[in-house]
Write an enzyme that holds these catalytic residues in place. Structure first.
Site, short mmCIF file in Angstrom:
data_model
loop_
_atom_site.label_atom_id
_atom_site.label_comp_id
_atom_site.label_asym_id
_atom_site.label_seq_id
_atom_site.Cartn_x
_atom_site.Cartn_y
_atom_site.Cartn_z
N ASP A 97 0.87 -1.17 0.00
CA ASP A 97 0.00 0.00 0.00
C ASP A 97 0.91 1.23 0.00
O ASP A 97 1.52 1.54 1.02
CB ASP A 97 -0.83 -0.04 1.30
CG ASP A 97 -2.26 0.27 1.01
OD1 ASP A 97 -2.49 1.12 0.14
OD2 ASP A 97 -3.13 -0.34 1.66
N LEU A 111 1.86 5.87 -10.26
CA LEU A 111 0.50 5.79 -10.82
C LEU A 111 -0.52 5.32 -9.79
O LEU A 111 -1.72 5.46 -10.01
CB LEU A 111 0.47 4.79 -12.00
CG LEU A 111 1.43 5.06 -13.17
CD1 LEU A 111 1.42 3.88 -14.14
CD2 LEU A 111 1.04 6.33 -13.91
N ALA A 112 -0.05 4.73 -8.69
CA ALA A 112 -0.99 4.17 -7.70
C ALA A 112 -1.90 5.28 -7.20
O ALA A 112 -1.44 6.34 -6.78
CB ALA A 112 -0.21 3.56 -6.54
N ALA A 113 -3.20 5.02 -7.23
CA ALA A 113 -4.14 6.06 -6.80
C ALA A 113 -5.51 5.47 -6.55
O ALA A 113 -5.84 4.38 -7.03
CB ALA A 113 -4.25 7.14 -7.88
N GLN A 114 -6.29 6.22 -5.81
CA GLN A 114 -7.73 6.01 -5.76
C GLN A 114 -8.23 6.75 -7.00
O GLN A 114 -8.06 7.97 -7.10
CB GLN A 114 -8.23 6.63 -4.44
CG GLN A 114 -9.67 6.42 -4.10
CD GLN A 114 -10.63 7.06 -5.07
OE1 GLN A 114 -11.30 6.35 -5.82
NE2 GLN A 114 -10.68 8.38 -5.09
N SER A 169 -3.79 14.75 -13.57
CA SER A 169 -5.05 14.57 -14.28
C SER A 169 -5.60 15.89 -14.78
O SER A 169 -5.37 16.95 -14.16
CB SER A 169 -6.06 13.95 -13.30
OG SER A 169 -7.37 14.06 -13.79
N TYR A 197 -10.59 14.77 -5.57
CA TYR A 197 -9.63 14.07 -6.44
C TYR A 197 -8.74 15.09 -7.16
O TYR A 197 -7.52 14.97 -7.17
CB TYR A 197 -10.42 13.22 -7.45
CG TYR A 197 -9.59 12.51 -8.48
CD1 TYR A 197 -9.07 11.24 -8.22
CD2 TYR A 197 -9.33 13.08 -9.73
CE1 TYR A 197 -8.31 10.58 -9.17
CE2 TYR A 197 -8.58 12.43 -10.68
CZ TYR A 197 -8.07 11.18 -10.40
OH TYR A 197 -7.32 10.53 -11.34
N ASN A 234 -8.57 11.83 -21.13
CA ASN A 234 -9.34 10.58 -21.00
C ASN A 234 -8.59 9.42 -21.65
O ASN A 234 -8.62 9.26 -22.87
CB ASN A 234 -10.73 10.75 -21.63
CG ASN A 234 -11.62 11.65 -20.79
OD1 ASN A 234 -11.33 12.84 -20.63
ND2 ASN A 234 -12.66 11.10 -20.22
N ILE A 258 -26.06 6.78 -23.05
CA ILE A 258 -25.35 8.07 -23.04
C ILE A 258 -25.98 8.95 -21.97
O ILE A 258 -27.21 9.08 -21.92
CB ILE A 258 -25.47 8.76 -24.42
CG1 ILE A 258 -24.66 7.98 -25.44
CG2 ILE A 258 -25.04 10.21 -24.34
CD1 ILE A 258 -24.73 8.54 -26.84
#
Ligand code: UD2
Length: 314
Positions: free
Chosen positions: A60, A85-88, A129, A153, A182, A213
Site C-alpha cells: 500500500d 500511478l498508484a491512486a484512488q 489529471s 480528487y 481521458n 449516453i
C-alpha cells in the site's frame, strides 16, 4: 550486482501501469511493481510471468514504500526511476470520502517523494489529471490555465503537483507531472459505473447490448490511447526535464454521441443507443493543448481514435 537500471512502477498492475511495465521492460529496465491490488490485477502482468526482469510486491503506497523496496534494492541495487500511478481513481469516491482520497492520493505521493529524496532517485514521473483544471471554458486547455479543481480528487492531484515541485526545487529530486486526459485502451476495467466510457461502451457493444449516453451526447472529451500515454511516461523518465508539467492528450475532441456510434459501427452488432439524464457536475467540453508534450518530451499522441478503438475491441 546487476547493472540493469531499476524502475519502480506504483500501481503497476493496473490499466496504465501494466502497459508502462511492458514498455519499460522492452526499453531495458528491470521493473519493480508496487500495487495493493485494490483495482490492479495480476493477470495484467501475466505476459511477464517468466521474466527475471519483473518483481511484484504487494504494498500500500499510502503506508510507505521503504520496507517494500528494501529487499529489492538489496538484490538489484538502487532505484533509478519511479513512475507513480498508484491512486484512488474515482472522482465520485473522492467526493464521498475526501479524507481517504487525500490519504491515498496526496499521502501516497509524499511517501514516493520522501523515498526519492532519501535514496537519490533520478526521476519521479507522476500521473496527474485533467481534473486539476475543473470547469474550463476556453479550449484547448493550456497548462497555465488557472487550476480550479471541483473535486477532492482534483485537489489532491494538484496538491501532489505542488509537492513534486517542492521536492524538485528544495531537495533536488527531478520530477515530471503528466496531466492525463481521458485515457483508454486494452485492459481498462469496464466493471465500475465510473469506469472510462470507452471501456463500458466496448464491453457492451461487443456483447450486442445497448449503450447508455448520459445527457444528449454533445459533451466532448479528448480520448488518448494508452500506448501514447505510455510513450509520454517513458519520455518523462528520461533526464533533461524536471519541474515539468505537461498535458497528455491528442489535442482533438469528439462528442460522446459520435463515440458511441463509432464503437457500435466497429463492432458490427446491433446495439441500441439510449439516453439517460446527464451526470451532475459534468464538464461539457474537454480538449488538451499539447504543444508542451511535443516540444518538451518529443511525444505526439498519434494513435487515431478508430485504430485505438479497434485495438480496444479486439
Ligand atoms: C475523466 C476521468 C476522471 C477525471 C475527469 C476530470 C476517466 C475514466 N475518468 O472523467 O478520472 O480525471 O475526467 O475531468 O478517464 N458516459 C456516458 N455513458 C457511460 C459512461 C460515461 O455517456 O456509460 C459519458 C460521461 O457522462 C462523460 C463521458 O462519457 O460525459 C466520459 O466519461 P468518463 O467517466 O469516461 O470520464 P470523465 O470525463 O467523466
Amino acid at each position: 550486482m546487476s547493472r540493469i537500471p531499476l524502475a519502480v512502477v506504483t500501481g503497476g498492475a493496473g490499466f496504465i501501469g501494466s502497459h508502462t511495465v511492458d514498455a519499460l521492460i522492452a526499453a531495458g529496465f528491470r521493473v519493480c511493481v508496487l500495487d495493493n491490488f485494490s483495482t490492479g490485477k495480476r493477470s495484467n502482468l501475466a505476459q511477464h510471468a517468466n521474466s527475471d526482469r519483473l518483481d511484484i510486491v504487494t504494498c500500500d503506497v499510502a503506508h510507505g514504500i521503504f520496507a517494500a523496496l528494501a529487499p529489492i534494492t538489496a538484490q538489484h541495487g538502487p532505484v533509478e526511476r519511479i513512475v507513480h500511478l498508484a491512486a484512488q481513481v474515482s472522482v465520485v469516491a473522492s467526493v464521498a470520502n475526501p479524507l481517504v482520497d487525500m490519504q491515498i492520493n496526496y499521502g501516497g505521493t509524499l511517501h514516493v517523494l520522501e523515498y526519492a529524496r532519501a535514496q537519490g532517485v533520478k526521476k519521479v514521473a507522476f500521473a496527474s489529471s485533467a481534473a486539476v483544471y475543473g470547469d474550463v471554458v476556453e479550449m484547448p486547455v493550456r497548462e497555465d490555465t488557472p487550476r480550479q479543481p471541483v473535486s477532492p480528487y482534483g485537489i489532491d492531484k494538484l496538491a501532489s503537483e505542488f509537492a513534486l515541485d517542492y521536492y524538485a526545487s528544495v531537495h533536488g529530486v527531478p520530477t515530471t507531472a503528466l496531466r492525463f486526459f481521458n485515457v483508454y485502451g486494452p485492459r481498462q476495467d469496464p466493471t465500475s459505473p465510473y469506469s472510462g466510457v470507452i471501456s463500458i461502451f466496448a464491453d457492451r457493444a461487443k456483447a450486442g447490448r445497448g449503450l447508455t449516453i448520459f445527457g444528449d451526447g454533445s459533451q466532448t472529451r479528448d480520448f488518448v490511447y494508452v500506448g501514447d500515454v505510455v510513450r509520454a511516461i517513458v519520455a518523462a523518465l528520461g533526464d533533461g526535464n524536471s519541474r515539468l508539467i505537461a498535458n497528455v492528450g491528442t489535442g482533438s475532441e469528439i462528442t460522446v454521441l459520435e463515440l458511441a456510434r463509432t464503437v457500435v459501427d466497429l463492432c458490427g452488432r446491433k446495439s441500441t443507443i439510449e439516453h439517460a439524464p446527464a451526470r451532475s457536475g459534468e464538464i461539457l467540453k474537454s480538449r488538451a493543448r499539447v504543444d508542451r508534450l511535443s516540444e518538451k518530451l518529443g511525444v505526439v499522441a498519434e494513435t487515431r481514435l478508430v485504430d485505438g478503438l479497434r485495438a480496444t475491441l479486439s
